[in-house]
Design a protein around this motif. Structure first.
Motif, PDB file in Angstrom:
ATOM      1  N   ASP A 169      24.690 -36.035 -37.130  1.00  0.00           N
ATOM      2  CA  ASP A 169      25.714 -36.216 -36.097  1.00  0.00           C
ATOM      3  C   ASP A 169      25.947 -34.923 -35.311  1.00  0.00           C
ATOM      4  O   ASP A 169      26.150 -34.958 -34.098  1.00  0.00           O
ATOM      5  CB  ASP A 169      27.033 -36.674 -36.732  1.00  0.00           C
ATOM      6  CG  ASP A 169      26.901 -38.058 -37.360  1.00  0.00           C
ATOM      7  OD1 ASP A 169      26.057 -38.845 -36.867  1.00  0.00           O
ATOM      8  OD2 ASP A 169      27.618 -38.338 -38.337  1.00  0.00           O
ATOM      9  N   ARG A 170      25.934 -33.773 -35.998  1.00  0.00           N
ATOM     10  CA  ARG A 170      26.082 -32.471 -35.351  1.00  0.00           C
ATOM     11  C   ARG A 170      24.736 -31.755 -35.388  1.00  0.00           C
ATOM     12  O   ARG A 170      24.172 -31.532 -36.453  1.00  0.00           O
ATOM     13  CB  ARG A 170      27.140 -31.617 -36.066  1.00  0.00           C
ATOM     14  CG  ARG A 170      28.568 -32.094 -35.865  1.00  0.00           C
ATOM     15  CD  ARG A 170      29.525 -31.309 -36.759  1.00  0.00           C
ATOM     16  NE  ARG A 170      29.404 -29.887 -36.573  1.00  0.00           N
ATOM     17  CZ  ARG A 170      30.102 -29.178 -35.672  1.00  0.00           C
ATOM     18  NH1 ARG A 170      30.960 -29.799 -34.886  1.00  0.00           N
ATOM     19  NH2 ARG A 170      29.934 -27.884 -35.573  1.00  0.00           N
ATOM     20  N   VAL A 171      24.241 -31.406 -34.208  1.00  0.00           N
ATOM     21  CA  VAL A 171      22.924 -30.789 -34.098  1.00  0.00           C
ATOM     22  C   VAL A 171      23.091 -29.378 -33.535  1.00  0.00           C
ATOM     23  O   VAL A 171      23.598 -29.200 -32.430  1.00  0.00           O
ATOM     24  CB  VAL A 171      21.982 -31.598 -33.189  1.00  0.00           C
ATOM     25  CG1 VAL A 171      20.581 -30.990 -33.204  1.00  0.00           C
ATOM     26  CG2 VAL A 171      21.955 -33.056 -33.605  1.00  0.00           C
ATOM     27  N   THR A 172      22.688 -28.375 -34.300  1.00  0.00           N
ATOM     28  CA  THR A 172      22.734 -26.991 -33.825  1.00  0.00           C
ATOM     29  C   THR A 172      21.345 -26.567 -33.370  1.00  0.00           C
ATOM     30  O   THR A 172      20.328 -27.058 -33.880  1.00  0.00           O
ATOM     31  CB  THR A 172      23.226 -26.036 -34.927  1.00  0.00           C
ATOM     32  OG1 THR A 172      22.379 -26.174 -36.060  1.00  0.00           O
ATOM     33  CG2 THR A 172      24.661 -26.346 -35.311  1.00  0.00           C
ATOM     34  N   GLU A 173      21.317 -25.661 -32.380  1.00  0.00           N
ATOM     35  CA  GLU A 173      20.035 -25.218 -31.845  1.00  0.00           C
ATOM     36  C   GLU A 173      19.185 -24.597 -32.952  1.00  0.00           C
ATOM     37  O   GLU A 173      19.686 -23.908 -33.831  1.00  0.00           O
ATOM     38  CB  GLU A 173      20.247 -24.223 -30.703  1.00  0.00           C
ATOM     39  CG  GLU A 173      21.073 -23.023 -31.061  1.00  0.00           C
ATOM     40  CD  GLU A 173      21.302 -22.092 -29.877  1.00  0.00           C
ATOM     41  OE1 GLU A 173      20.570 -22.202 -28.882  1.00  0.00           O
ATOM     42  OE2 GLU A 173      22.230 -21.250 -29.961  1.00  0.00           O
ATOM     43  N   GLY A 174      17.888 -24.897 -32.886  1.00  0.00           N
ATOM     44  CA  GLY A 174      16.970 -24.411 -33.892  1.00  0.00           C
ATOM     45  C   GLY A 174      16.736 -25.387 -35.033  1.00  0.00           C
ATOM     46  O   GLY A 174      15.772 -25.249 -35.777  1.00  0.00           O
ATOM     47  N   SER A 175      17.637 -26.362 -35.181  1.00  0.00           N
ATOM     48  CA  SER A 175      17.484 -27.351 -36.252  1.00  0.00           C
ATOM     49  C   SER A 175      16.719 -28.575 -35.733  1.00  0.00           C
ATOM     50  O   SER A 175      16.439 -28.693 -34.544  1.00  0.00           O
ATOM     51  CB  SER A 175      18.856 -27.763 -36.791  1.00  0.00           C
ATOM     52  OG  SER A 175      19.609 -28.416 -35.775  1.00  0.00           O
ATOM     53  N   ASP A 176      16.399 -29.499 -36.664  1.00  0.00           N
ATOM     54  CA  ASP A 176      15.674 -30.719 -36.294  1.00  0.00           C
ATOM     55  C   ASP A 176      16.662 -31.842 -35.998  1.00  0.00           C
ATOM     56  O   ASP A 176      17.780 -31.866 -36.526  1.00  0.00           O
ATOM     57  CB  ASP A 176      14.737 -31.149 -37.429  1.00  0.00           C
ATOM     58  CG  ASP A 176      13.639 -30.128 -37.683  1.00  0.00           C
ATOM     59  OD1 ASP A 176      13.419 -29.276 -36.789  1.00  0.00           O
ATOM     60  OD2 ASP A 176      13.006 -30.176 -38.758  1.00  0.00           O
ATOM     61  N   GLY A 204      19.658  -8.688 -24.723  1.00  0.00           N
ATOM     62  CA  GLY A 204      19.281 -10.014 -25.180  1.00  0.00           C
ATOM     63  C   GLY A 204      19.427 -10.127 -26.677  1.00  0.00           C
ATOM     64  O   GLY A 204      19.300  -9.139 -27.409  1.00  0.00           O
ATOM     65  N   ALA A 205      19.700 -11.344 -27.146  1.00  0.00           N
ATOM     66  CA  ALA A 205      19.794 -11.618 -28.575  1.00  0.00           C
ATOM     67  C   ALA A 205      18.976 -12.866 -28.877  1.00  0.00           C
ATOM     68  O   ALA A 205      18.921 -13.795 -28.077  1.00  0.00           O
ATOM     69  CB  ALA A 205      21.247 -11.821 -28.999  1.00  0.00           C
ATOM     70  N   LYS A 206      18.327 -12.874 -30.038  1.00  0.00           N
ATOM     71  CA  LYS A 206      17.564 -14.054 -30.431  1.00  0.00           C
ATOM     72  C   LYS A 206      17.548 -14.155 -31.956  1.00  0.00           C
ATOM     73  O   LYS A 206      17.807 -13.184 -32.670  1.00  0.00           O
ATOM     74  CB  LYS A 206      16.136 -13.997 -29.890  1.00  0.00           C
ATOM     75  CG  LYS A 206      15.229 -12.985 -30.571  1.00  0.00           C
ATOM     76  CD  LYS A 206      13.797 -13.107 -30.066  1.00  0.00           C
ATOM     77  CE  LYS A 206      12.854 -12.162 -30.822  1.00  0.00           C
ATOM     78  NZ  LYS A 206      11.454 -12.302 -30.376  1.00  0.00           N
ATOM     79  N   ALA A 207      17.245 -15.368 -32.429  1.00  0.00           N
ATOM     80  CA  ALA A 207      17.093 -15.629 -33.856  1.00  0.00           C
ATOM     81  C   ALA A 207      15.831 -16.464 -34.039  1.00  0.00           C
ATOM     82  O   ALA A 207      15.198 -16.894 -33.076  1.00  0.00           O
ATOM     83  CB  ALA A 207      18.317 -16.360 -34.406  1.00  0.00           C
ATOM     84  N   LEU A 208      15.463 -16.696 -35.293  1.00  0.00           N
ATOM     85  CA  LEU A 208      14.269 -17.471 -35.600  1.00  0.00           C
ATOM     86  C   LEU A 208      14.390 -18.868 -35.004  1.00  0.00           C
ATOM     87  O   LEU A 208      15.393 -19.561 -35.204  1.00  0.00           O
ATOM     88  CB  LEU A 208      14.090 -17.553 -37.118  1.00  0.00           C
ATOM     89  CG  LEU A 208      12.822 -18.248 -37.619  1.00  0.00           C
ATOM     90  CD1 LEU A 208      11.588 -17.455 -37.177  1.00  0.00           C
ATOM     91  CD2 LEU A 208      12.859 -18.387 -39.130  1.00  0.00           C
ATOM     92  N   ASN A 209      13.368 -19.281 -34.248  1.00  0.00           N
ATOM     93  CA  ASN A 209      13.295 -20.592 -33.603  1.00  0.00           C
ATOM     94  C   ASN A 209      14.293 -20.774 -32.466  1.00  0.00           C
ATOM     95  O   ASN A 209      14.440 -21.875 -31.945  1.00  0.00           O
ATOM     96  CB  ASN A 209      13.496 -21.736 -34.617  1.00  0.00           C
ATOM     97  CG  ASN A 209      12.396 -21.803 -35.642  1.00  0.00           C
ATOM     98  OD1 ASN A 209      11.245 -21.444 -35.359  1.00  0.00           O
ATOM     99  ND2 ASN A 209      12.724 -22.236 -36.848  1.00  0.00           N
ATOM    100  N   ILE A 210      14.986 -19.702 -32.084  1.00  0.00           N
ATOM    101  CA  ILE A 210      15.961 -19.786 -30.997  1.00  0.00           C
ATOM    102  C   ILE A 210      15.491 -18.908 -29.845  1.00  0.00           C
ATOM    103  O   ILE A 210      15.119 -17.745 -30.042  1.00  0.00           O
ATOM    104  CB  ILE A 210      17.367 -19.328 -31.440  1.00  0.00           C
ATOM    105  CG1 ILE A 210      17.782 -20.074 -32.705  1.00  0.00           C
ATOM    106  CG2 ILE A 210      18.371 -19.564 -30.328  1.00  0.00           C
ATOM    107  CD1 ILE A 210      17.930 -21.544 -32.546  1.00  0.00           C
ATOM    108  N   GLU A 211      15.515 -19.466 -28.639  1.00  0.00           N
ATOM    109  CA  GLU A 211      15.120 -18.696 -27.471  1.00  0.00           C
ATOM    110  C   GLU A 211      16.118 -17.581 -27.189  1.00  0.00           C
ATOM    111  O   GLU A 211      17.296 -17.661 -27.550  1.00  0.00           O
ATOM    112  CB  GLU A 211      15.003 -19.614 -26.247  1.00  0.00           C
ATOM    113  CG  GLU A 211      13.877 -20.644 -26.370  1.00  0.00           C
ATOM    114  CD  GLU A 211      13.802 -21.559 -25.166  1.00  0.00           C
ATOM    115  OE1 GLU A 211      14.684 -21.442 -24.295  1.00  0.00           O
ATOM    116  OE2 GLU A 211      12.871 -22.384 -25.106  1.00  0.00           O
ATOM    117  N   GLU A 212      15.652 -16.538 -26.514  1.00  0.00           N
ATOM    118  CA  GLU A 212      16.487 -15.379 -26.193  1.00  0.00           C
ATOM    119  C   GLU A 212      17.648 -15.767 -25.280  1.00  0.00           C
ATOM    120  O   GLU A 212      17.487 -16.566 -24.360  1.00  0.00           O
ATOM    121  CB  GLU A 212      15.630 -14.318 -25.494  1.00  0.00           C
ATOM    122  CG  GLU A 212      16.395 -13.075 -25.077  1.00  0.00           C
ATOM    123  CD  GLU A 212      15.520 -12.130 -24.279  1.00  0.00           C
ATOM    124  OE1 GLU A 212      15.105 -11.114 -24.834  1.00  0.00           O
ATOM    125  OE2 GLU A 212      15.238 -12.441 -23.102  1.00  0.00           O
TER     126      GLU A 212
END
Length: 333
Positions: free
Chosen positions: A37-44, A187-195
């Motif tokens: 129901d809740r989808v955060t960026e980087g997740s499936d 800029g900031a980024k994390a694994l599987n997340i765009e800058e």
């Protein structure tokens, strides 16, 4: 973002109300769902489309739409999987179902909002005013939500990478120069997340160069022992100079007697004979460069000299008055 398709099995079979009354309804309007129901960026995320055919043997084809545009054409798969979702996957989704012969039926609109895993970073500089030659620190702050996250940061100047990606969100400049001025972003980024980029921070390194060497002055011009005396260090500036960033010092007979500070006036209340001497003043800009004035000779007159001067003035006045009387009698004759 990546996606794949998968076949979702219909959970129940039934004959529609229309079929009971003798009318044939091949399939129901589809229902669209998203998981989780809740989808955060980087997740499936998975999007599914469910329609119930009647009779059950009727084969159905499914398609997926986003913001009114077809994103997955008709096929026998009724599920679509997105891996490492990004913010741009947010939108209004609908699905469609149809048979090989019947027209398609559309689902309701499902609004999917991909939640931020961390916020767009904020860039700041310390101090607010940066004099040339001083230290400067640039910070890039991005708050993860809802739990701590390992972020990496990068610094850009005028659109070019100035400091590469690392876990540190602070960049230090030990001795700034005018060429360090510019438009900075981070800029900031994390694994599987765009800058994600910050806003533009315009940094102007302040130049404090004076046009000429300082000029030293004393007030009043004639100074007697016990009276007040003030020495001033005056500087003529260029248009780019920043007076508030300059510091001044006072020397007597080549010895520093007042350390560098922001005041360019030194007062001697009251002045003593020992205050006589050769004075110079120095002006220091933010780069550490020091410019010196010419030498000013200051002579403090003693009180005995003052009495003698008064006596001399009085005698001179008497002589003038006597001479004036003699001249007046001569002309009367």
């Amino acid at each position: 973002m990546g996606y794949s398709t998968g076949l979702c099995v219909n959970l129940s079979l039934f004959s529609s109300a229309a079929a009971v009354t003798g009318q044939t309804e091949f399939f129901t309007a589809p229902d669209i769902k998203v998981s989780p129901d809740r989808v955060t960026e980087g997740s499936d995320m998975s999007v599914s489309c469910h329609s119930i055919p009647s009779p059950p043997s009727v084969p159905l084809l499914y398609a997926l739409y986003k913001n009114g545009q077809l994103v997955q054409g008709f096929s026998y798969s009724n599920g679509w999987k997105y891996t490492a979702t990004q913010k741009e996957d947010s939108g209004d989704y609908r699905c469609a179902a149809k048979t090989l012969t019947a027209e398609k039926k559309m689902s309701h609109v499902l609004k999917i909002q991909i939640l931020d895993l961390f916020y767009k970073p904020d860039i700041t500089v310390s101090p607010d005013q940066v004099p040339e030659g001083s230290a400067m620190s640039i910070f890039c702050q991005s708050l993860p939500t809802p739990e701590p996250l390992a972020l990496q940061y990068v610094l850009y100047k005028n659109g070019e990478i100035a400091r590469g990606y690392s876990r540190s969100n602070e960049w230090k400049f030990s001795s700034t120069r005018s060429e360090d001025s510019g438009d900075y972003t981070c800029g900031a980024k994390a694994l599987n997340i765009e800058e994600k980029l910050s806003h533009v921070l315009k940094i102007q390194i302040l130049v404090t160069t004076a046009s000429y060497n300082p000029e030293i002055k004393v007030s009043p011009n004639l100074i007697t022992e016990g009276s007040d005396m003030a020495i001033t260090c005056h500087v003529t500036l260029t248009a780019q100079a920043v007076p508030s960033l300059m510091q001044f010092a006072l020397y007597k007979d080549g010895v520093l007697i007042h350390e560098f500070g922001y005041s360019n006036i030194w007062k001697f209340p009251p002045a003593q004979r020992k205050d006589s001497g050769n004075y110079t003043c120095g002006e220091k800009i933010s780069t550490g460069e020091i410019k010196l004035s010419q030498t000013l000779q200051v002579q403090i007159l003693g009180k005995d000299n003052t009495v003698q001067n008064v006596v001399r003035l009085a005698v001179s006045a008497c002589i003038l008055m006597a001479c004036f009387g003699v001249v007046s009698k001569y002309f009367r004759k």
